[in-house]
Design an enzyme around this catalytic site. Structure first.
Site, short mmCIF file in Angstrom:
data_model
loop_
_atom_site.label_atom_id
_atom_site.label_comp_id
_atom_site.label_asym_id
_atom_site.label_seq_id
_atom_site.Cartn_x
_atom_site.Cartn_y
_atom_site.Cartn_z
N ASN A 159 0.80 -1.23 0.00
CA ASN A 159 0.00 0.00 0.00
C ASN A 159 0.83 1.28 0.00
O ASN A 159 0.29 2.37 0.15
CB ASN A 159 -0.95 0.00 1.20
N VAL A 163 1.10 6.96 -0.48
CA VAL A 163 0.40 6.09 0.46
C VAL A 163 -1.03 5.85 -0.01
O VAL A 163 -1.75 6.80 -0.34
CB VAL A 163 0.37 6.71 1.88
N CYS A 164 -1.43 4.59 -0.06
CA CYS A 164 -2.79 4.24 -0.42
C CYS A 164 -3.60 4.03 0.87
O CYS A 164 -3.54 2.97 1.48
CB CYS A 164 -2.82 2.97 -1.27
N LEU A 165 -4.29 5.10 1.28
CA LEU A 165 -5.11 5.05 2.49
C LEU A 165 -6.42 5.77 2.17
O LEU A 165 -6.40 6.94 1.78
CB LEU A 165 -4.37 5.73 3.65
#
Length: 219
Positions: free
Chosen positions: A140, A147-149
């Site tokens: 992620n 950042v993949c959030l």
């Protein structure tokens, strides 16, 4: 006949008798009183500026709504022992800071990961920009630190806070999500071979190579 000189101001260049401020005010009238008050105000203002300069402090500027809100967020932080905050540009710049996470369990146990936070003047109506400074092998987080959030993207809303983002980052290290990846290779390995994924993580944190990419030591 009265001496008219008694009602005249003293001439410039002539010797003047010493008089106290009350006599001077009575003698000069309202005009002189106004001038004296202006002068006193000017002197006090200069003294205040000199004191601030001597203390190394700049005049206080008005805070933006974003600064006021992030100040509140930071004052209410509830950081775990594995997490810390730092202000590389000084604590006067609340819109730019770093969060360091040191997981004590999971795949990334023992590592040290630094995230930069850049917050806009219109926060919380716009999500902070968060990047990972530490190069990490993670499904992620890509190799550029993006950042993949979800709460940093489509799920952001103004009721969320800096604390919410930190919780999300901590959770990424405890439970990486291979179904919403930025590093597709790492996500594929995690799905197909968790043991190999764990080996890759340990190698990367130790300063080794994974998939042709070198990772600086962070353990």
């Amino acid at each position: 006949m009265k001496d008219s000189k008694k009602n005249l101001p003293y001439l410039v260049g002539t010797e003047q008798p010493k008089v106290d401020s009350v006599v001077l005010l009575t003698f000069c009238g309202r005009t002189a009183f106004g001038l004296i008050m202006i002068k006193l105000f000017s002197v006090k203002q200069k003294q205040k500026e000199a004191a601030e300069s001597a203390n190394g402090r700049a005049p206080v500027k008005k805070q933006s709504p974003g600064e006021l809100r992030v100040q509140k967020d930071i004052s209410e932080l509830n950081l775990a022992k594995t997490t810390s905050i730092a202000f590389p540009n000084g604590k006067d710049n609340l819109l730019s800071f770093e969060i360091t996470i040191r997981p004590d369990e999971g795949y990334y146990q023992g590592g040290t990961f630094v995230f930069t936070f850049q917050i806009s003047q219109v926060y919380p109506h716009e999500a902070p920009k968060v990047k990972c400074k530490t190069k990490v092998y993670h499904p992620n987080i890509d190799l550029e630190g993006n950042v993949c959030l979800n709460i940093l993207r489509e799920d952001w809303n103004p009721v969320l806070s800096v604390n919410s983002i930190i919780y999300g980052l901590q959770y990424l290290f405890l439970d990486p999500n291979p179904d919403d990846p930025l590093n597709h290779e790492a996500a594929e390995v995690l799905r197909d071979n968790p043991r190999q994924f764990e080996n890759n993580v340990r190698r990367s944190m130790a300063g080794g190579y994974v998939g042709g990419n070198h990772f600086p030591r962070c353990i």
